[in-house]
Design an enzyme around this catalytic site. Structure first.
Site, short mmCIF file in Angstrom:
data_model
loop_
_atom_site.label_atom_id
_atom_site.label_comp_id
_atom_site.label_asym_id
_atom_site.label_seq_id
_atom_site.Cartn_x
_atom_site.Cartn_y
_atom_site.Cartn_z
N GLY A 1 -0.90 75.37 103.77
CA GLY A 1 -1.42 75.67 102.45
C GLY A 1 -2.30 74.55 101.95
N CYS A 2 -3.04 74.81 100.89
CA CYS A 2 -3.98 73.82 100.35
C CYS A 2 -3.24 72.65 99.70
CB CYS A 2 -4.94 74.47 99.37
SG CYS A 2 -4.17 75.48 98.09
N TYR A 3 -2.29 72.93 98.84
CA TYR A 3 -1.51 71.85 98.23
C TYR A 3 -0.77 71.04 99.30
CZ TYR A 3 -2.04 73.66 93.41
OH TYR A 3 -2.54 74.06 92.18
N THR B 1 -1.49 70.49 102.39
CA THR B 1 -2.41 69.67 103.17
C THR B 1 -2.73 68.37 102.43
OG1 THR B 1 -3.41 71.56 104.31
CG2 THR B 1 -4.72 69.55 104.18
N ALA B 2 -3.10 68.49 101.16
CA ALA B 2 -3.47 67.30 100.38
C ALA B 2 -2.30 66.34 100.24
CB ALA B 2 -3.98 67.73 99.01
#
Length: 348
Positions: A148-150, A152-153
């Protein structure tokens, strides 16, 4: 040259996948599916694709997808776990950009997504697709669960410190801001211009689904010790981008900020898509917009006895979704990892 298909091609992530596959020197786009837009040319929905492809949206059936060597699922959760197993049984490779195969524990997945999982066998076989941590396993995988995007960061901010056991995993706070495109391309009152413009708010304060995914991966990085993570997402009045501000406490304060910055630099020195900024600088979402890059920084604003603060910036639709999926494809097929992903941020 391999054949590629995209299941669920009408959203923002679907478009980014289409755009990247069309530009990739090793791929040929053979099918893009959408039940809602069946038979309509891709360029009707996305005029930017005019003169770039003559494909029309097709029905997501095994026959439609049979020519594809690899199939990307850019669909809501609950779809890939039903459709992917037949493709996998045929020997095709799959990268799922939804959440269907990210959480290995089936009961936890079902609790998190509030539905039964229909492909538990493949849930156990899927490889989590964070290349900076799972590169060797991704290279051998038939099914990759794109992060997911969150997650990954947050994970890229924490990865070196958790693996080297430099921080206390029981005290991690992730304060993360996302652009509106993270909610998808949908008609929703809460996403209207007048609702989000000049407005910032925290949401899912009772627990965001991505917290389980982040905790699972941090645990696997740290000898299966489950972390204590406080994860709070915020919606920002911008189209795209994620900025994660992650607060961590060192196990020992003998390590200086300069040493921690050096640890971050050394850990990622060979990673093509992670850039650690010089001391005193902080990542900005605009500097990674439209790219597969993650920028990182570390600071200690409260002084030597205060927490370290790691800041991470990515493009949620790219490193947080589509371009990371292409990066995973490159690894799976043994190509140069940066192939098709060399573009830099567009300013202003």
């Amino acid at each position: 040259m391999i054949n590629v298909a995209v299941v669920g091609g009408t959203g923002y992530t679907g478009y980014e996948l289409i755009r990247l596959v069309l530009a990739h020197p090793q791929t040929s786009l053979v099918a893009v599916t959408s039940r809602a837009e069946l038979g309509i040319p891709l360029s009707t929905i996305f005029p930017a694709l005019l003169n770039q492809t003559s494909l029309c949206f097709a029905e997501p059936t095994p026959k439609t997808l049979e020519k594809a060597d690899i199939v990307f699922f850019a669909t809501p959760h609950g779809i890939a776990m039903k459709q992917a197993p037949e493709l996998l049984a045929n020997g095709q490779r799959v990268i799922d950009l939804s959440a269907d195969f990210r959480i290995q524990n089936a009961p936890l997945w079902e609790q998190t997504y509030n539905m039964p999982h229909t492909s538990v066998d493949w849930l156990q076989k899927a490889v989590y697709g964070l290349p900076e941590h799972r590169r060797e396993a991704i290279a051998k995988a038939q099914l990759v669960a794109n992060p997911g995007c969150y997650p990954t960061a947050v994970q890229l901010a924490l990865l070196p410190f958790i693996i080297k056991k430099l921080v206390n995993p029981q005290h991690i706070i992730a304060d993360v801001k996302s652009g509106i495109s993270g909610a998808g391309r949908q008609a929703n009152i809460g996403l209207l211009y007048c609702e989000v413009n000049e407005n910032v708010h925290a949401y899912k304060l009772d627990g965001h689904r991505h917290a389980a995914e982040i905790s699972q991966e941090l645990s696997l990085m740290n000898s299966n010790i489950m972390p204590h993570l406080t994860f709070v997402p915020h919606l920002m009045p911008m189209s795209r981008g994620i900025l994660a501000t992650v607060y961590i406490n060192p196990i020992e304060y003998a390590l200086s900020l300069a040493n921690m910055h050096k640890e971050l630099v050394n850990f990622y020195k060979d990673e093509p898509f992670v850039a650690v900024l010089p001391a005193g600088q902080s990542p900005k979402t605009r500097d990674v917009r439209g790219t597969n890059f993650c920028q990182l920084s570390i600071s200690q604003p409260a002084g030597e006895k205060g927490p370290w603060v790691v800041v991470s910036a990515i493009d949620n639709l790219l490193k947080g979704a589509a371009s990371q999926a292409i990066q995973n494809m490159n690894v799976m097929f043994g190509w140069k990892e940066t192939q098709g992903l060399e573009h830099l941020a567009v300013l202003p």
